[in-house]
Design an enzyme around this catalytic site. Structure first.
Site, PDB file in Angstrom:
ATOM      1  N   ALA A 123       0.803  -1.225   0.000  1.00  0.00           N
ATOM      2  CA  ALA A 123       0.000   0.000   0.000  1.00  0.00           C
ATOM      3  C   ALA A 123       0.838   1.278   0.000  1.00  0.00           C
ATOM      4  O   ALA A 123       0.315   2.359   0.231  1.00  0.00           O
ATOM      5  CB  ALA A 123      -0.928  -0.015   1.203  1.00  0.00           C
ATOM      6  N   ASN A 180       2.299  -3.733   8.010  1.00  0.00           N
ATOM      7  CA  ASN A 180       2.912  -4.347   6.814  1.00  0.00           C
ATOM      8  C   ASN A 180       3.830  -3.361   6.101  1.00  0.00           C
ATOM      9  O   ASN A 180       4.935  -3.696   5.686  1.00  0.00           O
ATOM     10  CB  ASN A 180       1.809  -4.722   5.817  1.00  0.00           C
ATOM     11  CG  ASN A 180       1.240  -6.102   6.079  1.00  0.00           C
ATOM     12  OD1 ASN A 180       1.953  -7.007   6.447  1.00  0.00           O
ATOM     13  ND2 ASN A 180      -0.057  -6.248   5.897  1.00  0.00           N
ATOM     14  N   HIS A 210      -0.515   7.189   3.891  1.00  0.00           N
ATOM     15  CA  HIS A 210       0.865   6.958   4.333  1.00  0.00           C
ATOM     16  C   HIS A 210       1.757   8.066   3.774  1.00  0.00           C
ATOM     17  O   HIS A 210       1.737   8.314   2.565  1.00  0.00           O
ATOM     18  CB  HIS A 210       1.389   5.623   3.817  1.00  0.00           C
ATOM     19  CG  HIS A 210       0.560   4.445   4.245  1.00  0.00           C
ATOM     20  ND1 HIS A 210       0.481   4.021   5.549  1.00  0.00           N
ATOM     21  CD2 HIS A 210      -0.229   3.611   3.538  1.00  0.00           C
ATOM     22  CE1 HIS A 210      -0.314   2.969   5.626  1.00  0.00           C
ATOM     23  NE2 HIS A 210      -0.766   2.693   4.414  1.00  0.00           N
TER      24      HIS A 210
END
Ligand SMILES: NC(=O)c1ccc[n+]([C@@H]2O[C@H](COP(=O)([O-])OP(=O)(O)OC[C@H]3O[C@@H](n4cnc5c(N)ncnc54)[C@H](O)[C@@H]3O)[C@@H](O)[C@H]2O)c1
Length: 259
Positions: A123, A180, A210
């Protein structure tokens, strides 16, 4: 390249749908291993794959590469069996590599067996910059700030709250299900101890965001990824599934761009 998938959930179904549309049938999903017989039979009928609930039989099927699309526990239990069976492996649940001893042992095994492990960027992005920046060891600082809704962090707060600030090592221990991305960043760059992580619970957040920053001899960069959730499993960002699809679609391509 014949592919087998572990899991019958969101990422597995996304890959089945998308790979079946690829005209270049050099890449094909032929086997699926899972626990859910009902869904497995449905996938077999819809996509012309063979469904297995026996892991040994799945590994004996004519596959060159296994895509794990299940859980961290599955990676820990099954990764070495996959490599020992002579298959390459794509790992979705990269949280398994928070266990550095497990990661090292698997690295030794793939070296011995001459097989590859693919760790998708998931991601986030910027992994190419992190690797290039560190090619001569000149990468000094890497950080990731993750902003999510309180619900997706399993919390209940009314205003923006910094939930965690520290090393990736500590983040992995405290937020194993949400981290992750910090592991991928640590593996590509300066390791878990030096990679800094911040997690913010934001009641206004509708997407998982993020922000990745790095500083080194190369200069510096900042990248913000605002992730769309997937419909079948909103905990998984669309970009995570796309990063696995991209690996599969580029498999065997003789020209490698940006790697
Ligand atoms: N790298 C990233 O950025 C990133 C992002 C999102 C998700 N992920 C990982 O990808 C995994 C899959 O995501 P998803 O959205 O498809 O989840 P999902 O919950 O929709 O599917 C998981 C599947 O795994 C199966 N499963 C669980 N244990 C199993 C076992 N012992 N044997 C066989 N099958 C088993 C479940 O039955 C289910 O079909 C997640 O668990 C997560 O670890 C990684």
């Amino acid at each position: 390249m014949k592919i087998g998938i572990i899991g019958t959930g969101n990422i597995a179904q996304f890959l089945l749908e998308e790979i079946s549309k690829v005209e270049n049938r050099d890449v094909a999903i032929v086997s699926v291993f899972g626990r859910n017989q009902e869904v497995g039979k449905e996938l077999a009928a819809n996509f012309g794959v063979t469904f297995f609930d026996d892991f040994g039989a799945f590994l004996d099927s004519p596959i060159d590469l296994v895509v794990e699309a299940a859980t961290v526990e599955v990676v820990k239990q099954m990764a070495s069996e996959v490599i020992n069976a002579g298959k390459h492996l794509v790992v979705s649940s990269v949280g398994a590599f928070a266990d550095s001893e497990f990661y090292r042992e698997l690295q030794l095994l793939v070296d011995q067996k001459g097989k590859d492990i693919f760790i998708p960027s998931g991601a986030i992005g910027g992994i190419d910059i992190i690797k290039s920046a560190n090619a001569l060891g000149g990468l000094h600082e890497v950080s990731i700030t993750t902003r999510k809704s309180p619900a997706s962090l399993g919390m209940n707060v009314d205003e923006e709250t910094i939930v965690f600030e520290g090393s990736a090592t500590e983040a992995i221990q405290l937020f194993p299900k949400n981290i992750n991305v910090a592991i991928v960043l640590s593996l590509a760059g300066i390791g878990e101890e030096k990679t800094r992580v911040a997690i913010i619970a934001d009641p206004k957040a509708t997407k998982n965001t993020h922000t990745i920053k790095a500083v080194g001899d190369f200069g510096q960069f900042e990248l913000v990824v605002e992730n769309e959730p997937m419909k079948r499993n909103p905990k998984t960002s669309a970009l995570a599934a796309l990063s696995i699809l991209s690996i599969l679609k580029n498999m065997g391509s003789r020209v490698k761009v940006g790697s």
